[in-house]
Design an enzyme around this catalytic site. Structure first.
Site, PDB file in Angstrom:
ATOM      1  N   LYS A   1       0.799  -1.233   0.000  1.00  0.00           N
ATOM      2  CA  LYS A   1       0.000   0.000   0.000  1.00  0.00           C
ATOM      3  C   LYS A   1       0.835   1.288   0.000  1.00  0.00           C
ATOM      4  O   LYS A   1       0.389   2.334   0.470  1.00  0.00           O
ATOM      5  CB  LYS A   1      -1.029   0.035   1.154  1.00  0.00           C
ATOM      6  N   SER A   2       2.036   1.186  -0.567  1.00  0.00           N
ATOM      7  CA  SER A   2       2.932   2.349  -0.593  1.00  0.00           C
ATOM      8  C   SER A   2       3.066   2.967  -1.973  1.00  0.00           C
ATOM      9  O   SER A   2       3.834   3.910  -2.148  1.00  0.00           O
ATOM     10  CB  SER A   2       4.332   1.923  -0.131  1.00  0.00           C
TER      11      SER A   2
ATOM     12  N   THR B   1       2.942   0.597  -4.931  1.00  0.00           N
ATOM     13  CA  THR B   1       3.451  -0.513  -5.745  1.00  0.00           C
ATOM     14  C   THR B   1       2.857  -0.513  -7.152  1.00  0.00           C
ATOM     15  O   THR B   1       3.584  -0.624  -8.143  1.00  0.00           O
ATOM     16  CB  THR B   1       3.065  -1.860  -5.075  1.00  0.00           C
ATOM     17  N   THR B   2       1.530  -0.392  -7.229  1.00  0.00           N
ATOM     18  CA  THR B   2       0.839  -0.479  -8.521  1.00  0.00           C
ATOM     19  C   THR B   2       1.352   0.622  -9.446  1.00  0.00           C
ATOM     20  O   THR B   2       1.637   0.389 -10.620  1.00  0.00           O
ATOM     21  CB  THR B   2      -0.689  -0.313  -8.295  1.00  0.00           C
TER      22      THR B   2
ATOM     23  N   HIS C   1       7.197  -7.708  -2.049  1.00  0.00           N
ATOM     24  CA  HIS C   1       7.013  -7.044  -0.750  1.00  0.00           C
ATOM     25  C   HIS C   1       7.988  -7.627   0.288  1.00  0.00           C
ATOM     26  O   HIS C   1       7.933  -7.285   1.458  1.00  0.00           O
ATOM     27  CB  HIS C   1       5.587  -7.258  -0.231  1.00  0.00           C
TER      28      HIS C   1
ATOM     29  N   SER D   1      -4.644   3.106   3.972  1.00  0.00           N
ATOM     30  CA  SER D   1      -4.784   2.356   2.723  1.00  0.00           C
ATOM     31  C   SER D   1      -4.806   0.844   2.998  1.00  0.00           C
ATOM     32  O   SER D   1      -5.617   0.111   2.430  1.00  0.00           O
ATOM     33  CB  SER D   1      -3.629   2.726   1.789  1.00  0.00           C
TER      34      SER D   1
ATOM     35  N   TYR E   1       6.459   7.991  -2.252  1.00  0.00           N
ATOM     36  CA  TYR E   1       5.175   8.220  -2.926  1.00  0.00           C
ATOM     37  C   TYR E   1       4.893   9.717  -3.026  1.00  0.00           C
ATOM     38  O   TYR E   1       4.500  10.223  -4.075  1.00  0.00           O
ATOM     39  CB  TYR E   1       4.081   7.517  -2.109  1.00  0.00           C
TER      40      TYR E   1
ATOM     41  N   ARG F   1      -7.960   3.516  -4.949  1.00  0.00           N
ATOM     42  CA  ARG F   1      -8.933   4.034  -3.973  1.00  0.00           C
ATOM     43  C   ARG F   1      -8.988   5.545  -4.097  1.00  0.00           C
ATOM     44  O   ARG F   1      -9.709   6.091  -4.900  1.00  0.00           O
ATOM     45  CB  ARG F   1      -8.549   3.549  -2.561  1.00  0.00           C
TER      46      ARG F   1
HETATM   47  N1  LIG Z   1      -1.382   5.221 -10.597  1.00  0.00           N
HETATM   48  C1  LIG Z   1      -1.421   5.563  -9.323  1.00  0.00           C
HETATM   49  N2  LIG Z   1      -0.941   6.756  -8.905  1.00  0.00           N
HETATM   50  C2  LIG Z   1      -0.977   7.108  -7.603  1.00  0.00           C
HETATM   51  N3  LIG Z   1      -1.491   6.327  -6.621  1.00  0.00           N
HETATM   52  C3  LIG Z   1      -1.985   5.132  -6.994  1.00  0.00           C
HETATM   53  C4  LIG Z   1      -1.969   4.691  -8.334  1.00  0.00           C
HETATM   54  N4  LIG Z   1      -2.518   3.460  -8.389  1.00  0.00           N
HETATM   55  C5  LIG Z   1      -2.887   3.140  -7.146  1.00  0.00           C
HETATM   56  N5  LIG Z   1      -2.574   4.136  -6.288  1.00  0.00           N
HETATM   57  C6  LIG Z   1      -2.798   4.206  -4.835  1.00  0.00           C
HETATM   58  O1  LIG Z   1      -1.788   3.435  -4.188  1.00  0.00           O
HETATM   59  C7  LIG Z   1      -2.339   2.759  -3.057  1.00  0.00           C
HETATM   60  C8  LIG Z   1      -2.236   1.267  -3.267  1.00  0.00           C
HETATM   61  O2  LIG Z   1      -0.935   0.905  -2.916  1.00  0.00           O
HETATM   62  P1  LIG Z   1      -0.175  -0.285  -3.641  1.00  0.00           P
HETATM   63  O3  LIG Z   1      -0.270  -0.120  -5.094  1.00  0.00           O
HETATM   64  O4  LIG Z   1       1.180  -0.333  -3.029  1.00  0.00           O
HETATM   65  O5  LIG Z   1      -1.015  -1.557  -3.189  1.00  0.00           O
HETATM   66  S1  LIG Z   1      -0.491  -3.077  -3.262  1.00  0.00           S
HETATM   67  O6  LIG Z   1       0.527  -3.222  -2.204  1.00  0.00           O
HETATM   68  O7  LIG Z   1       0.029  -3.326  -4.593  1.00  0.00           O
HETATM   69  O8  LIG Z   1      -1.714  -3.866  -2.967  1.00  0.00           O
HETATM   70  C9  LIG Z   1      -3.790   3.204  -2.979  1.00  0.00           C
HETATM   71  O9  LIG Z   1      -3.787   4.335  -2.113  1.00  0.00           O
HETATM   72  P2  LIG Z   1      -5.079   4.797  -1.276  1.00  0.00           P
HETATM   73  O10 LIG Z   1      -6.006   5.389  -2.290  1.00  0.00           O
HETATM   74  O11 LIG Z   1      -4.587   5.817  -0.307  1.00  0.00           O
HETATM   75  O12 LIG Z   1      -5.635   3.586  -0.619  1.00  0.00           O
HETATM   76  C10 LIG Z   1      -4.099   3.539  -4.416  1.00  0.00           C
HETATM   77  O13 LIG Z   1      -5.203   4.386  -4.575  1.00  0.00           O
END
Ligand SMILES: Nc1ncnc2c1ncn2[C@@H]1O[C@H](COP(=O)(O)OS(=O)(=O)O)[C@@H](OP(=O)(O)O)[C@H]1O
Length: 327
Positions: free
Chosen positions: A67-68, A70-71, A132, A162, A220, A289
């Protein structure tokens, strides 16, 4: 799941059951393995991986605490390493696949181990994997070959919110929903899949300081502030810098746009697609999210702020690692 064979499996079961054990956030239990909290299936996968996986020098690892970001970083890294192969505007794989499909996790062995190893060795180079796993538990060959690692971390306040939202949605059915208070207590004690989060961050942080050409440490919040700058930084780090011509043609900006939260969350694959996670199949939309810096203010009481601030101060003081808490 790959099999080790009778006696070895029994020994592994015995070993796992000897480890300290707690309730997980999405898995029924997590075990304290090599100083991090980890589901038993991952311990098994990781042991098999240590034995059979051979990194290639060109491999790239996208590492993070869950949730840092990654995506986002998976999408950016995939787009950057393939920027000569795919145009960011037409027929890009990220327009039809979720980043977690294009950048597979290092450890997810299902089925026959030899098929899996073969599949991985046939991946186009440079292979980009996500993980992770904390730094000290990475496969030995990744460390020995100095494979490049890009780590992303996020302020622990937003990471907590998150994680609490996400893990409750993907948890095994048999687990009760974690209340915010229960989850916060566990987070403060470091008990969460891949936690403690402070040692996770510090492990990669220290490596990035000691070996800056091998480990790139990103935040981030910094990416949010200036993503174009970071797209170039990652490309330089990976040895695939943009040419002057590419920069003038707007390649950097179009990669940033392709991977943006707004751009990704409305793609059909991320609105209605699903992904097979170890626990269950869940919707890709759960990865998207709010993507805000400072959403934590809507969830934290003053006493929670005080407690987490103290832990951050205590665990990270002297390391040089700090966070931006608001946008
Ligand atoms: N493209 C892009 N740009 C910016 N932020 C993004 C993006 N995609 C996902 N998110 C936000 O990242 C949070 C999910 O974290 P991860 O991607 O690390 O999740 S995971 O560990 O892979 O399950 C989650 O944060 P929160 O919204 O605060 O929950 C996502 O909304």
């Amino acid at each position: 799941m790959a099999s080790l064979g009778g006696q070895q499996e029994n020994e592994e079961d015995e070993f796992i059951s000897s480890l300290p054990k707690e309730r997980g956030w999405s898995f029924s239990h997590v075990y304290l393995f090599e100083q991090f909290w980890c589901p038993s299936s991952l311990i098994r996968e990781r042991n098999i991986f240590q034995k059979h996986f051979h990194a290639k020098q060109s491999d790239v690892l996208v590492a993070s605490f869950p949730k840092s970001g990654t995506t986002w970083l998976k999408a950016l890294t995939f787009a950057i390493v393939n920027h000569k192969k795919f145009s960011s505007t037409e027929n890009h794989p990220l327009l039809t696949s979720n980043p977690h499909q294009l950048v597979p996790p290092l450890y997810t062995f299902r089925g026959n181990i030899h098929d899996q190893i073969l599949q991985l060795s046939n991946m186009a180079e440079p292979r980009v994997f996500g993980t992770h796993i904390p730094f000290p538990s990475l496969p030995k060959s990744v460390i020995e070959l100095n494979c490049r690692i890009i780590y992303i971390c996020r302020n622990p306040f937003d990471t907590f919110v998150s994680a609490w939202a996400f893990f409750n949605k993907i948890k095994v059915e048999s687990l009760s929903t974690l209340t915010k208070e229960e989850a916060f207590e566990m987070f403060c004690n470091g008990v969460i899949e891949f936690g403690p989060w402070w040692s996770h961050m510090l492990g990669y942080w220290k490596e990035s300081v000691a070996r800056p050409n091998t480990v790139l440490f990103l935040k981030y919040e910094d990416l949010k502030e200036d993503v174009d700058f970071h797209v170039k930084k990652v490309a330089d780090f990976l040895g695939c810098s943009f040419t002057q011509e590419e920069e003038s043609d707007g390649v950097v900006e179009s990669i940033a746009k392709l991977c943006s939260f707004e751009g990704m969350k409305d793609l059909e694959v991320n609105k209605s697609g699903t992904i097979n996670f170890e626990i269950k199949r869940f919707e890709n939309k759960l990865f998207f999210r709010k993507a805000e810096i400072g959403d934590w203010v809507n969830h934290f009481s003053p006493s929670m702020v005080e407690k987490l601030s103290k832990i951050i101060e205590e665990k990270l003081s002297g390391s040089g690692l700090s966070f931006k808490m608001h946008s």
